[in-house]
Design an enzyme around this catalytic site. Structure first.
Site: not given
Length: 713
Positions: A19, A22, A24, A41, A135
């Site tokens: 994946g 923006g 990482a 990550k 979030d």
């Protein structure tokens, strides 16, 4: 630069990239120290020299590192190696809730409630550690391949404090609370609001507020009341709709104060769907809808750094974005030279003048086009009047058109592969009965096969739930496994009972309810009576002399084995020396057979040795004694994900190094805490109990528990 096969931190071997976002990239890696796969990550190259980004990146890990919970993606490690800043997390195989909703259109009430409960438990654990997610959205909720629901990406989470949080970082605006939009203080109630929006989307398939830009959506969170979810889902239970309303109140004082109260009401709604137990606080002036003027909207743009971009461009799911939305990475610096706002006013005037100019140009172009269509103008060769003009403008280029394939009769997996090659999309709408197509096959597609459509068109489809009227097949006389497979393939739900029989061998179906040939429907329960064999059938005594004690007891499992011990100078310790019934003799099942096991050479123990033999030696003798019944009476606590449905219990015990599986219970509803009363294998003091709940047509594991057995007095 990160490459496959690279070792990071002398420990993590990069396997593949899974994946990007923006800020990482996310890689699948092998942790050679603990021999497991993890998600890593890694901060992007362009941000590694920016101390602000690095600080934010480390804060993300530190805020979540102390949080361990089954419904949270756990953080294992954080570090820096040769300029590479990374966070190591639990690797979860599965899909995001956003993808799952897109696949199904909308979820069933029971499924949505179960997911909401698990998400709430993960958030409750975070709140108890002083962490607010900020979030919460379907893109940050993963459904693993084994059915577990996990909350991920505490990327903008921060330890909750009493100080006002002034942050220009904002989550996806579709799910943001009014206080987040304003840029004010955010706490657990902000997560509760976002959870409410997520529940709304699960049961309706849509988000309550849409708009052309993120700012317009944000204003709707502040000003507008959302449409009741029951407008989209008429059969939505009253209690669940009230829970969604209470979670999404614009005034924080009218929402649930704690996540534990959300969990309690969600569980209550499963028992009493239409109950009026959700209490909303009276509406006061703080809860009224506020109309925002231009200055307020400018302040929202500035305080929250919302880009004027279409909302779909700003939304990314967990796997594509590695947990970071592009609009979350925008930073707005204060204009130190112009504090009076003059620059903003000049910019607004310039934009206004530019708007007039653009508007005039558009009007001019429209006049020319209309005149040309009416035959007043003629431009260039090939101008053929109004009809030709309309045809040319409405017809897409041939290269952008594809022919819709025939998906009826295909599985979802087959259809997905077909449309992917044609750059088309799929959307599930509902199930329907079908006498033509088997359960699980596509029975209807909205766009007829052969139709020419533009690329990226979405084809809506229905799945067959099987025939509306099914004749129950005759499975009497078949083996249990074959009979169950036949019935389940036709769409029936199967339960079993077991009993002894003189006329049927072990595992054979003796009878069924309803009877064969009965007209029924898909999903209906068919109960099978399975033979356990002849309870009193004679069996032949095996020869066990020379075997060790454990093997001998396993060989004589059909009998009540009594073990006696005797010293021997010739037979090794633990080996059977004699049996009181000769090999080959027929005896009734359950009758007693005595075996004599060698205790080794006779010796004169010292007083110290005599003392050491009690009480441990007595306990060892009891554990090795296979006579009588061995019972377990432990108590099971309520499983975290249990929703009150029918359960199934299976006992697995190791007998002579081979697992033996017994079904203890199936198709019953029980109350927790639950007192077990289980009889295990003779002489086996341990086992593992597997607990399942019936979800839809399948049993889903709730957990497995080690249990112990003791010889009944």
């Amino acid at each position: 630069m990160i490459k496959e096969g690279m070792i990071v931190g002398e420990r993590y071997e990069v396997v593949s990239k899974v994946g990007t976002g923006g800020m990482a990239d996310v890689y699948k890696a092998k942790d050679h120290k603990l021999n497991r796969f993890v998600a890593m990550k890694v901060l992007k190259q362009e941000f590694r020299e920016d101390t602000n980004f690095i600080k934010k990146f480390k804060t993300e890990a530190q805020s979540a590192a102390g949080l361990t919970h089954p419904n949270v993606v756990n953080v294992f490690d954080v570090g820096e190696n040769q300029g590479i800043h990374y966070i190591v997390m639990e690797l979860v195989e599965g899909i995001t809730l956003k993808e799952y909703i897109s696949k199904k259109g909308k979820l069933s009430v029971k499924e949505a409630t179960s997911i909401a409960i698990q998400v709430s438990m993960g958030l409750e654990a975070a709140h108890n550690h002083g962490i607010v997610h900020r979030d919460v959205k379907p893109q940050n909720i993963i459904i693993s391949t084994d059915g577990k629901v996990k909350v991920t990406d505490f990327g903008i989470a921060r330890a909750a404090s009493s100080n006002t949080i002034s942050s220009n970082v904002m989550g996806s605006v579709h799910y943001s609370s009014p206080e987040q939009v304003r840029g004010g203080y955010s706490d657990e109630k902000s997560d509760i609001y976002s959870l409410g929006i997520t529940m709304y989307e699960m049961v309706t398939g849509v988000v309550p507020f849409e708009g052309d830009t993120t700012v317009s959506i944000a204003i709707k969170h502040l000003q507008e009341e959302m449409e009741p979810p029951s407008d989209y889902t008429p059969d939505l239970p009253y209690s669940l709709e009230q829970i969604i309303f209470k979670c999404t109140q614009k005034s924080v004082d009218r929402r649930y104060p704690k996540m534990e109260e959300v969990i309690a009401d969600l569980k209550h709604s499963l028992i009493d769907p239409q109950g009026d137990f959700v209490k909303l606080s009276p509406l006061n002036t703080d809860g009224k809808t506020v109309v925002f003027q231009g200055e307020d909207i400018d302040a929202i743009r500035k305080n929250n750094a919302i880009k004027e971009v279409p909302p779909l461009a700003a939304e990314e799911d967990y796997y594509d974005s590695a947990g970071e939305d592009e609009d979350e990475e925008e930073y707005i610096e204060d204009d130190k030279e112009d504090t009076g706002g003059g620059l903003n006013r000049r910019l607004e005037k310039a934009m206004t003048i530019g708007g007039f100019i653009i508007g005039a140009l558009i009007i001019g172009v429209l006049i020319v086009l209309i005149g040309n269509a009416a035959g007043l103008f003629s431009f260039g060769p090939g101008s053929g009047g109004a009809d030709d003009k309309v045809a040319k403008e409405t017809q897409a280029p041939e290269s952008d058109m594809v022919e819709v394939p025939n998906l009826v009769g295909k599985t979802e997996e087959e259809a997905t592969g077909i449309v992917k090659e044609l750059y088309l999309g799929l959307q599930y709408t509902e199930e329907e009965t079908s006498d033509t197509y088997a359960k699980g096959l596509i029975s209807f597609q909205e766009i007829e096969p052969g139709t020419k459509v533009q690329k990226y068109t979405t084809i809506k489809y229905k799945l067959s739930s099987g025939s509306a009227a099914l004749a129950v097949p005759d499975v009497v006389g078949q083996q249990q496994e074959t009979a169950e497979r036949t019935l389940k393939d036709m769409g029936f739900t199967v339960s079993t009972t077991k009993s002894y029989s003189y006329d049927h061998e072990l595992g054979i179906i003796m009878s069924m309810t309803p009877a064969a040939g009965t007209q029924s429907t898909a999903g209906e329960m068919v109960t099978l009576e399975v033979s356990m064999g002849n309870e009193y059938e004679d069996s032949v005594i095996p020869g066990v002399i020379g075997m060790d004690e454990t093997a001998a007891k396993a060989a004589m499992a059909a009998f009540n084995v009594i073990v006696e011990y005797a010293s021997s100078d010739t037979v090794p310790e633990g080996q059977v020396m004699a049996q009181n019934v000769a090999e080959g003799i027929s005896a009734e099942k359950g009758s007693s057979v005595t075996i004599t096991v060698s205790s080794g050479p006779e010796s004169t123990p010292s007083p110290e040795a005599d003392e050491s033999q009690s009480p441990d030696s007595t306990q060892d003798a009891q554990e090795g004694d296979a006579s009588g019944a061995w019972k377990c009476t432990q108590t099971l606590d309520t499983p975290a994900t249990y929703t009150g449905g029918m359960v199934k219990m299976e006992l697995v015990q190791d007998v002579n190094n081979s697992p033996v599986v017994d079904t203890i219970m199936e198709g019953k509803t029980i109350d927790f805490p639950y007192q077990l009363d289980i009889t295990g294998q003779p002489g086996v003091s341990e086992g593992t109990l597997y607990l399942y709940e019936l979800i839809g047509a399948d049993y889903v594991e709730l957990g497995h528990y080690p249990i112990s057995f003791q010889k009944a007095e």
